[in-house]
Scaffold this motif. Sequence first.
Motif, mmCIF file in Angstrom:
data_model
loop_
_atom_site.group_PDB
_atom_site.id
_atom_site.type_symbol
_atom_site.label_atom_id
_atom_site.label_comp_id
_atom_site.label_asym_id
_atom_site.label_seq_id
_atom_site.Cartn_x
_atom_site.Cartn_y
_atom_site.Cartn_z
ATOM 1 N N ARG A 26 49.865 45.488 48.280
ATOM 2 C CA ARG A 26 49.537 44.726 47.897
ATOM 3 C C ARG A 26 50.549 43.844 46.923
ATOM 4 O O ARG A 26 50.722 42.614 47.148
ATOM 5 C CB ARG A 26 48.801 45.002 46.603
ATOM 6 N N GLN A 27 51.385 44.227 46.182
ATOM 7 C CA GLN A 27 52.699 43.771 45.332
ATOM 8 C C GLN A 27 53.098 42.586 46.905
ATOM 9 O O GLN A 27 53.846 42.057 46.917
ATOM 10 C CB GLN A 27 53.572 44.255 44.788
ATOM 11 N N LEU A 28 53.931 43.646 47.980
ATOM 12 C CA LEU A 28 54.031 43.147 49.033
ATOM 13 C C LEU A 28 53.946 41.935 49.666
ATOM 14 O O LEU A 28 54.395 40.337 50.305
ATOM 15 C CB LEU A 28 54.755 44.343 49.752
ATOM 16 N N CYS A 29 52.082 42.377 49.647
ATOM 17 C CA CYS A 29 51.854 41.111 50.389
ATOM 18 C C CYS A 29 51.505 39.258 49.479
ATOM 19 O O CYS A 29 51.758 38.538 50.243
ATOM 20 C CB CYS A 29 50.219 41.234 50.767
ATOM 21 N N LYS A 30 51.645 39.634 48.349
ATOM 22 C CA LYS A 30 51.528 39.084 46.958
ATOM 23 C C LYS A 30 53.134 38.210 47.557
ATOM 24 O O LYS A 30 52.400 37.071 46.910
ATOM 25 C CB LYS A 30 51.193 39.348 46.107
ATOM 26 N N ARG A 31 53.758 39.042 47.378
ATOM 27 C CA ARG A 31 54.933 38.489 47.446
ATOM 28 C C ARG A 31 55.276 36.844 49.366
ATOM 29 O O ARG A 31 56.318 36.828 49.145
ATOM 30 C CB ARG A 31 56.595 39.345 47.760
ATOM 31 N N HIS A 32 54.363 38.082 49.397
ATOM 32 C CA HIS A 32 54.454 37.110 51.342
ATOM 33 C C HIS A 32 53.542 35.849 51.707
ATOM 34 O O HIS A 32 53.123 35.656 52.750
ATOM 35 C CB HIS A 32 54.671 37.902 52.119
ATOM 36 N N GLY A 33 52.634 35.404 50.081
ATOM 37 C CA GLY A 33 52.003 35.148 50.231
ATOM 38 C C GLY A 33 50.593 34.894 50.221
ATOM 39 O O GLY A 33 49.822 34.293 50.481
ATOM 40 N N ALA A 34 49.615 36.792 50.824
ATOM 41 C CA ALA A 34 48.490 37.197 50.038
ATOM 42 C C ALA A 34 47.949 35.611 49.151
ATOM 43 O O ALA A 34 48.784 35.583 47.273
ATOM 44 C CB ALA A 34 48.531 37.747 50.628
ATOM 45 N N ASP A 35 46.558 35.394 49.009
ATOM 46 C CA ASP A 35 46.558 34.243 47.883
ATOM 47 C C ASP A 35 46.034 34.972 47.098
ATOM 48 O O ASP A 35 45.832 35.014 45.981
ATOM 49 C CB ASP A 35 45.804 33.127 48.266
ATOM 50 N N ILE A 36 45.091 36.761 47.860
ATOM 51 C CA ILE A 36 44.109 37.628 46.951
ATOM 52 C C ILE A 36 44.692 39.115 47.468
ATOM 53 O O ILE A 36 44.561 38.650 49.153
ATOM 54 C CB ILE A 36 42.400 36.905 46.784
ATOM 55 N N VAL A 37 44.566 39.790 46.836
ATOM 56 C CA VAL A 37 44.771 40.942 47.687
ATOM 57 C C VAL A 37 43.207 41.509 47.362
ATOM 58 O O VAL A 37 42.471 41.516 45.578
ATOM 59 C CB VAL A 37 45.527 41.920 46.983
ATOM 60 N N TYR A 38 43.294 42.624 48.145
ATOM 61 C CA TYR A 38 41.881 43.793 47.338
ATOM 62 C C TYR A 38 42.385 45.497 47.308
ATOM 63 O O TYR A 38 43.014 45.563 47.545
ATOM 64 C CB TYR A 38 41.117 43.924 48.808
ATOM 65 N N THR A 39 42.342 46.103 46.462
ATOM 66 C CA THR A 39 42.451 47.344 46.444
ATOM 67 C C THR A 39 41.358 48.110 47.832
ATOM 68 O O THR A 39 40.826 47.513 48.453
ATOM 69 C CB THR A 39 41.847 48.305 45.209
ATOM 70 N N HIS A 63 50.917 40.941 38.331
ATOM 71 C CA HIS A 63 51.546 40.353 38.680
ATOM 72 C C HIS A 63 50.945 40.042 40.474
ATOM 73 O O HIS A 63 51.107 39.460 41.167
ATOM 74 C CB HIS A 63 53.068 40.526 39.043
ATOM 75 N N GLU A 64 49.992 40.811 40.451
ATOM 76 C CA GLU A 64 48.829 41.025 41.625
ATOM 77 C C GLU A 64 48.001 39.817 41.558
ATOM 78 O O GLU A 64 47.389 39.416 42.597
ATOM 79 C CB GLU A 64 48.172 41.934 42.311
ATOM 80 N N ARG A 65 47.397 39.443 40.196
ATOM 81 C CA ARG A 65 46.062 38.069 40.709
ATOM 82 C C ARG A 65 46.566 36.846 41.100
ATOM 83 O O ARG A 65 47.676 36.717 41.628
ATOM 84 C CB ARG A 65 46.679 37.995 38.557
ATOM 85 N N PRO A 66 45.283 36.669 41.687
ATOM 86 C CA PRO A 66 43.452 37.768 41.719
ATOM 87 C C PRO A 66 44.340 38.905 42.487
ATOM 88 O O PRO A 66 44.430 38.435 43.871
ATOM 89 C CB PRO A 66 42.886 36.679 42.630
ATOM 90 N N VAL A 67 42.826 40.029 41.817
ATOM 91 C CA VAL A 67 42.975 40.917 42.259
ATOM 92 C C VAL A 67 41.896 41.142 42.738
ATOM 93 O O VAL A 67 40.999 41.492 41.342
ATOM 94 C CB VAL A 67 44.506 41.498 41.597
ATOM 95 N N ALA A 68 40.959 41.938 43.541
ATOM 96 C CA ALA A 68 39.908 41.989 43.042
ATOM 97 C C ALA A 68 39.878 44.309 43.733
ATOM 98 O O ALA A 68 40.206 44.668 44.030
ATOM 99 C CB ALA A 68 38.619 41.503 44.282
ATOM 100 N N VAL A 69 38.549 44.475 42.699
ATOM 101 C CA VAL A 69 38.620 45.607 43.138
ATOM 102 C C VAL A 69 37.318 45.909 43.877
ATOM 103 O O VAL A 69 36.566 45.153 43.758
ATOM 104 C CB VAL A 69 38.298 46.745 41.465
ATOM 105 N N GLN A 70 37.544 47.120 44.821
ATOM 106 C CA GLN A 70 36.369 47.914 45.134
ATOM 107 C C GLN A 70 35.610 49.177 45.618
ATOM 108 O O GLN A 70 36.380 49.356 44.916
ATOM 109 C CB GLN A 70 37.006 47.650 46.898
ATOM 110 N N ILE A 71 34.113 49.064 45.127
ATOM 111 C CA ILE A 71 33.600 50.115 44.713
ATOM 112 C C ILE A 71 32.595 50.439 46.087
ATOM 113 O O ILE A 71 32.417 49.532 46.972
ATOM 114 C CB ILE A 71 33.092 50.168 43.594
#
Length: 356
Positions: A26-39, A63-71
């Motif tokens: 997630r952090q890697l994708c964030k560094r490379h421009g992902a706007d939002i990441v999901y667990t 530093h991952e924000r915005p981040v969503a948790v999925q259940i």
Amino acid sequence: MRIGKIDIDRPVILAPMEDVTDRAFRQLCKRHGADIVYTEFISAEALRRGVEKSIRKISVADHERPVAVQIFGNTVESMVEAAAIAETFDPDYLDINFGCPVKKVAGKGAGAALLKEPEKLSAIASAVAKAVSIPVTAKTRIGWDHDSINITEIVRRLEDSGMQAVAVHGRTRSDMYKGTADWDRIAEAKSACSIPVIANGDVWTADDAVAMFARTGADGIMIGRGSIGNPFIFAQSVSLVREGVRLPAPTYRERIRVAIDHMRLSVEYKGEKHGILEMRRHYATYLKGLPGVSKVRNELVRELDPVAIVELLESFEAHCEALEREGRLTESGEYLNDHSPRLILNYQTNTNPTTI
Ligand SMILES: Cc1cc2nc3c(=O)[nH]c(=O)nc-3n(C[C@H](O)[C@H](O)[C@H](O)COP(=O)(O)O)c2cc1C
């Protein structure tokens, strides 16, 4: 697209993927421009029982924000309880999985199985929305199988249940991952409701990202498999979608560097042993197509020391640089063997043609 306090124009989102979208990725994708990441998805039952692995999966960092948790889960009670636990981990929003096709989930009445029980799906969605104070969204497929496509009914139900957005993967449960995602069904879902729709399925390039927005009219898009070994797809897609600017393909150096970054993050979050072991399946995708990849991969998967792994990757980089100097490898990682017309062209432009 607005979800609670998050307000992003045409976001490009990292899809939830079990065993892939851990904290490091997630952090890697964030560094490379992902706007939002999901667990990765997290079992409501396991969360209720306090299973350590699930607690690790649900932990998110600022530093991952915005981040969503999925259940995911199959009863109102377990989902409500899990939602309340998930909220204490402070994600920006909570996502409910109504799309997982695999037996261990759908076979137990959770995930995509709830597409066959729309009343229960509504009951779970509204109970969860009421149980927490953070926004709740859902992710689903277009139906159970091709004889029962019900995505328009489902998105209306999700809207009525208080979901603040819905991500739609354009396949049925019976498709699993076969065929191609049906983007027209996603467009139908978008027309059928007024909450934001996030389109998902088969975005492999920035051009696909642009095409998916155009074809579906969605508010955001979500990329899964196309980001594995290729986090560059986020910056490329964001740039092409929002600015109309096409970024160059990553160089072989950038691909090798990203493999090193991923390994370091994996070790940081999972410890040396687990971090190194889990990275083993990723090297081949980062280095795909580069000359000598199978040899270096075989060495990498035997190594347990992070310093030695970095050295192996750096010496692979030096090997690629040598090939580039000889005109046998392009900066973007294209290998030109002796019979390649491109190589002859290179010689023709750089050296005396009579020597060929
Ligand atoms: C390895 C893997 C794991 C996945 N795990 C999840 C998951 O935990 N939750 C979920 O909603 N979808 C999961 N999915 C589905 C993806 O989120 C996404 O919907 C699907 O891969 C289609 O998008 P894509 O074509 O961009 O990959 C998973 C997919 C893959 C390939």
